[in-house]
Design a protein around this motif. Sequence first.
Motif, PDB file in Angstrom:
ATOM      1  N   ILE B 125       0.728   1.024  -1.897  1.00 17.70           N
ATOM      2  CA  ILE B 125       0.472   2.474  -1.924  1.00 17.70           C
ATOM      3  C   ILE B 125       0.279   3.006  -0.502  1.00 17.70           C
ATOM      4  N   ALA B 128       3.554   3.162   1.187  1.00 13.16           N
ATOM      5  CA  ALA B 128       4.380   4.256   0.688  1.00 13.16           C
ATOM      6  C   ALA B 128       3.959   5.573   1.358  1.00 13.16           C
ATOM      7  N   THR B 129       2.651   5.809   1.413  1.00 12.12           N
ATOM      8  CA  THR B 129       2.172   7.051   2.021  1.00 12.12           C
ATOM      9  C   THR B 129       2.512   7.091   3.503  1.00 12.12           C
ATOM     10  N   ALA B 132       6.179   7.740   3.993  1.00  8.59           N
ATOM     11  CA  ALA B 132       6.553   9.117   3.641  1.00  8.59           C
ATOM     12  C   ALA B 132       6.208  10.060   4.783  1.00  8.59           C
ATOM     13  N   ALA B 140       9.459   4.778   1.399  1.00  6.19           N
ATOM     14  CA  ALA B 140       8.268   5.161   0.651  1.00  6.19           C
ATOM     15  C   ALA B 140       8.472   4.952  -0.840  1.00  6.19           C
ATOM     16  N   LEU B 144       6.499   2.483  -3.342  1.00  7.49           N
ATOM     17  CA  LEU B 144       5.813   2.973  -4.540  1.00  7.49           C
ATOM     18  C   LEU B 144       6.319   2.256  -5.783  1.00  7.49           C
ATOM     19  N   LEU B 157       1.542   8.801  -8.852  1.00 12.84           N
ATOM     20  CA  LEU B 157       1.487   9.337  -7.496  1.00 12.84           C
ATOM     21  C   LEU B 157       2.852   9.816  -7.034  1.00 12.84           C
ATOM     22  N   LEU B 161       3.822  12.283  -3.724  1.00 14.50           N
ATOM     23  CA  LEU B 161       4.498  11.526  -2.680  1.00 14.50           C
ATOM     24  C   LEU B 161       5.845  12.141  -2.349  1.00 14.50           C
ATOM     25  N   LEU B 164       5.164  15.118  -0.253  1.00 12.82           N
ATOM     26  CA  LEU B 164       4.791  14.703   1.094  1.00 12.82           C
ATOM     27  C   LEU B 164       6.033  14.303   1.885  1.00 12.82           C
ATOM     28  N   LEU B 270      -1.002  15.030   1.025  1.00 11.63           N
ATOM     29  CA  LEU B 270      -1.780  13.805   1.261  1.00 11.63           C
ATOM     30  C   LEU B 270      -3.143  13.907   0.593  1.00 11.63           C
ATOM     31  N   ILE B 273      -2.848  13.059  -2.955  1.00  9.22           N
ATOM     32  CA  ILE B 273      -2.784  11.608  -3.181  1.00  9.22           C
ATOM     33  C   ILE B 273      -4.180  10.999  -3.115  1.00  9.22           C
TER      34      ILE B 273
END
Lengths: 597, 386
Positions: B125, B128-129, B132, B140, B144, B157, B161, B164, B270, B273
């Motif tokens: 996770i 991924a964030t 992104a 990302a 995920l 999420l 995401l 984002l 963000l 998330i």
Amino acid sequence: MRLLVSWLQLLLIAPSLLVAAASDYHEQLTLRPLPFSSVLASFHFRSNTSLTDFESQNFRLFPRSLGQILQHAGTRELHLRFTLGRWDAENWGARPWEGTREGGTGVEMWAWLDASTDEEADQKWLTLTNALSGLFCASLNFIDETRTIRPVKSFQPEGHHSAETLANTRLLHGVLPHEVVCTENLTPFIKMLPCKGKAGIGSLLDGHKLFDASFQSMAIDVRPVCPPGEDCFLEVEETIDMVLDINRSKRPQGNSIPRPVPPQDLVCDQSKPYHSDKTCFPIDHLGSPDWNLAQVFGRPMKGTCPLADPEVPPVCIQVPGSRDVFSTEGSQEKQGADGQSRCYLLDPNNDFTLALTNLRSDDKATEEIVKPEAPLLYADRSFTGYGQEHGGVQAILTNPSDEEVEFVYLESLPWFMRIYLHTLSTHVSTSTATSTNSSTPNSDIIKEVYYRPALDRARGTQLELVLRIPARHTVFLTYDFEKAILRYTEYPPDANRGFDVAAAVITILSPRGMNLRTTSLLLYLPTPDFSMPYNVIIFTSTAIALAFGGLYNILVRRFVGADEGPPSPIKAKLAQLKAKFMRKPAATVQQPTEAKK
Amino acid sequence: MTLRGKAGIYAGAALLRLALFAIPGLPDLLTGRAPLLLPLFSLLPDAQTWPIFTALLFILVDLLSADALVKLANSGEAGNSKLFASPRRAKKACGLVVAACFLFNPLTIASCVGRTTSVFTNCAILYATAKAIHGSPFNAMVALSFASYLSMYPLLLLPPLILLAFDRQPEKRRTDSCIKFAAKNVLVVAGVMATLQGMSFALTGNSWEFLDRTYGIQLTLSDLTPNVGLWWYFFIEMFDSFRAFFLAVFWLHLGSYVGGLSIRLRTQPLTVIVILLGVFSIFKPYPSIADTSLFLAMLPLYRHVFPLMRYTFVAAAALLYATFLGPAFYHLWIYAGSGNANFFYAITLVWSLGQSLLVSDLTFAVLRDEWEVERPEMVGKDVKQI
């Protein structure tokens, strides 16, 4: 049924002959005094029926109710056991019938069913268990897929089946360790006998004495038998073994509370230093008291069953030759088939009883009982560990004999006992003490493993191990497991008693075939608070609502300054009420001044 | 931000974990998880003779998560997204502090040393964030998908995401239409998930039974082992005829936060998330302290709005209370036998309420910060919501 007929045609050469009526039904009671004033009584009833009679529903000595159930469920061979108590192998020696007529505590059942697929076998098993549960007044219908396993090596068919029939059958084994065996299970047993407990040895069977025994086991075995050169027939054997404690059974029915023995009747250990008139160390349980059949069984034996084979003596007793045995008049004593026992042919019309006297001779060389035969293996199983999350199982298997013993150890465990097979370990020691002198690698002791893991709420664990123990060694078999927590409705009403785990079945392969079983175990699982379903739902819902509501409000509402925005209606109402109260005292104050004016 | 600082923190965290791994008897918590983890762990040498390799694997995963967190923090996304710039963004915490707070959090250390597989999900996770934010939406989405493959809930999420990633796309390969971008990324996720499920299918002997054993357990809650969440006791005490209804309600509740938060906080994906991670750590079917540690890891990113939070003391006190009494009451119920399940259940309630207070307080602070852009004169004044 068509399968049975075609199989019959294949095997029979000559047309079937009617079997002589004389040898169709055979019953015998074998008595054997055991150490510590117990007596083992084995009742054995055997009926045969030819297969043509069975197919044409011509039931004479074979119980019709059982026969029709077997035909309906397509059963080739059936073995059903009701057991209560524990066989004390260390004092009583080898088990009767080499353990083949014994089951684990509760109900144990295994059968070979005609089925070509597993699903068909499950269907037939369902039919069989439900029908038998009605017949025997036992909750056999609870033997569902979570309590059924398919053993691979433990059970071999006792009857004679051709290879092709065997290829088309499935063996299923079910256990119900929680079942309490009681008089209601004995009654159908007796009803299935030809003489129905009114004559012959069946007349001695009484629920009060049987279920007061230290160990009792009721067994039904149905199997096809094909003697060489003769026609095949179907044989049903009913066996009841019980170990009665003589002193307890001698208590009269109406007055069964144990009372202190009058001082002159006490049997004291005279070698003790404190032995005198006022102090006594009782050893009456060590010797063999005198007893007779009517006392121990609570009722006399009513003659013989007229349907039984008159050649076979109905009562045999295994005592050393030096012991005196008295029987009623009209009975004839014979030497038993094994040379050691005395058998009696009875007067069919009179009651019969046997009496044994207490040996009061000081000559210790006189034997009181036939020394029990030492068993090939001793097995004990118990739980280890503490707490309600994890635990362990330890099985202590002792080989006291002089030769290596190879056996299959079968366990059928419930799904909520999640075993970790990688923790299965053995260690060997040369004595029964738990000293760890050598830890041999597993492969020396465990030869094969057959393992079927459990699926939650679908099936239990099946663990079969082929073990080999060298002579005079003890093996400690241990593994760990984890306990699951169940749903509210899955707990029995007495949840804190625990759950019964079925006995382990041990089938000895070499040097000779024998069976034994360990005791069942009580597994304690963590329990929720049963008084609180509503409270739990309310509390959890409140927690969720608080979280959701709080977040929702924050997201949806708009910000304003503390003093901006429309006044809250509650605050406005409060302000009004306050103003009212403020005005009233002002009004009352003003009036007197006005009046004064 | 210096390399020396980074190396120092990573080395310190690694050594601490190694020391804790060396203590014998800290339990193995590897539960029934996704099939692809099995060959991963079978690649390592036997855990009983060479435990160092498993330890190194888990330490590595923790350090990778910390790395992703550093990248996240240093990008400044928390205070300064594409569509919103917080008036307080100057006060944000530096990446190394955030990483240190994550690595030295006792909950994180406990999840690492206990060898939970949630650390893999957390790492995925965070990656991924981070990806992104740094303009590689494909990476990302792949990360995920891995996270969703391991547990189910990271799939929720996906909307924030995507938003984002859309906001932070690199200029050269922009897709202007949000819908097209979203569709492309959903396809990527679907493709990667299908590949992973296909590999599991092949690995488990060409059968789909593993779906029932991994995702089915989460959907139907067939295993009721006590944990720090709210579901287990509820579904133990629930009668069978209502189980399906309440399972549906609980899952619907879990899924209902995504839409509302994504719409309300469109300008700060963000933040969405982070709040969602907080919500999941309370309301997912089998939560653990690893999920809470992930939320607490992302919390220092919002240091600039900490002064706007109203209930920090209460939330912190409730969480500490639950942290200390939880193991005690569990021991009392399961081992000592002198307490019953209600003691431990009460602690789970306190833990959930404390966390929910923290999450809603963070939401309030972020929204107030947002509102103060249009009403700068209200800084420091009392506000209310109507």
